[in-house]
Design an enzyme around this catalytic site. Sequence first.
Site, PDB file in Angstrom:
ATOM      1  N   CYS A  53       0.818  -1.224   0.000  1.00 14.56           N
ATOM      2  CA  CYS A  53       0.000   0.000   0.000  1.00 14.56           C
ATOM      3  C   CYS A  53       0.846   1.267   0.000  1.00 14.56           C
ATOM      4  CB  CYS A  53      -1.007  -0.003   1.148  1.00 14.56           C
ATOM      5  SG  CYS A  53      -0.294   0.007   2.807  1.00 14.56           S
ATOM      6  N   HIS A 104      -2.644   0.365   6.920  1.00 11.95           N
ATOM      7  CA  HIS A 104      -3.018   0.379   5.513  1.00 11.95           C
ATOM      8  C   HIS A 104      -3.271   1.819   5.096  1.00 11.95           C
ATOM      9  CE1 HIS A 104      -4.310  -1.230   1.727  1.00 11.95           C
ATOM     10  NE2 HIS A 104      -5.480  -0.608   1.804  1.00 11.95           N
ATOM     11  N   HIS A 116      -5.841   2.097  -3.696  1.00 16.94           N
ATOM     12  CA  HIS A 116      -4.901   1.470  -2.763  1.00 16.94           C
ATOM     13  C   HIS A 116      -4.447   0.139  -3.324  1.00 16.94           C
ATOM     14  CE1 HIS A 116      -8.060  -1.299  -0.902  1.00 16.94           C
ATOM     15  NE2 HIS A 116      -8.744  -0.529  -1.718  1.00 16.94           N
TER      16      HIS A 116
END
Length: 156
Positions: A53, A104, A116
Amino acid sequence: MKKVVVSLLGALMLFVSITGVAFADRPDLRDAVDEVVGTPYKWGGTTTAGFDCSGFILHIFNQYNVELPRTSRSQAETGTRVTKDNLRPGDLVFFNTSGKGVSHAGIYIGDGQFAHSSSSRGVRISNMSDTYYEKRYVTARRVVSEEDYKAMIGNN
């Protein structure tokens, strides 16, 4: 003295024209994201062979010469905090998916969506309102200048 002034003005005009070309060559944010949608997830990945990510975020923001830390946790401490109500394209959004704090991250692209690199599906676009992400949302950060923001949304 006149020659020095003329030389400096010439150099300034050259710099301005080069800078203008550099901004014009940047893709807008949505195009930059669309170019890598579908790229597989790779832990520690920072290239189009595979992204995690934060590596995905680095790849996109490198196109705008925006330097960011390597990890999502460090990225979450960069820039200025932004409320969910004031998100704009290019803002970073952070989630707690591990139960241990920020784990994340993605890039808000507008209309309630963020891009993402998902560990299960690779680079994709998701909705901020998806139950999974809504429950795990932690914060957002604005990391780009007004000039870079305009370049990102196509107003070079």
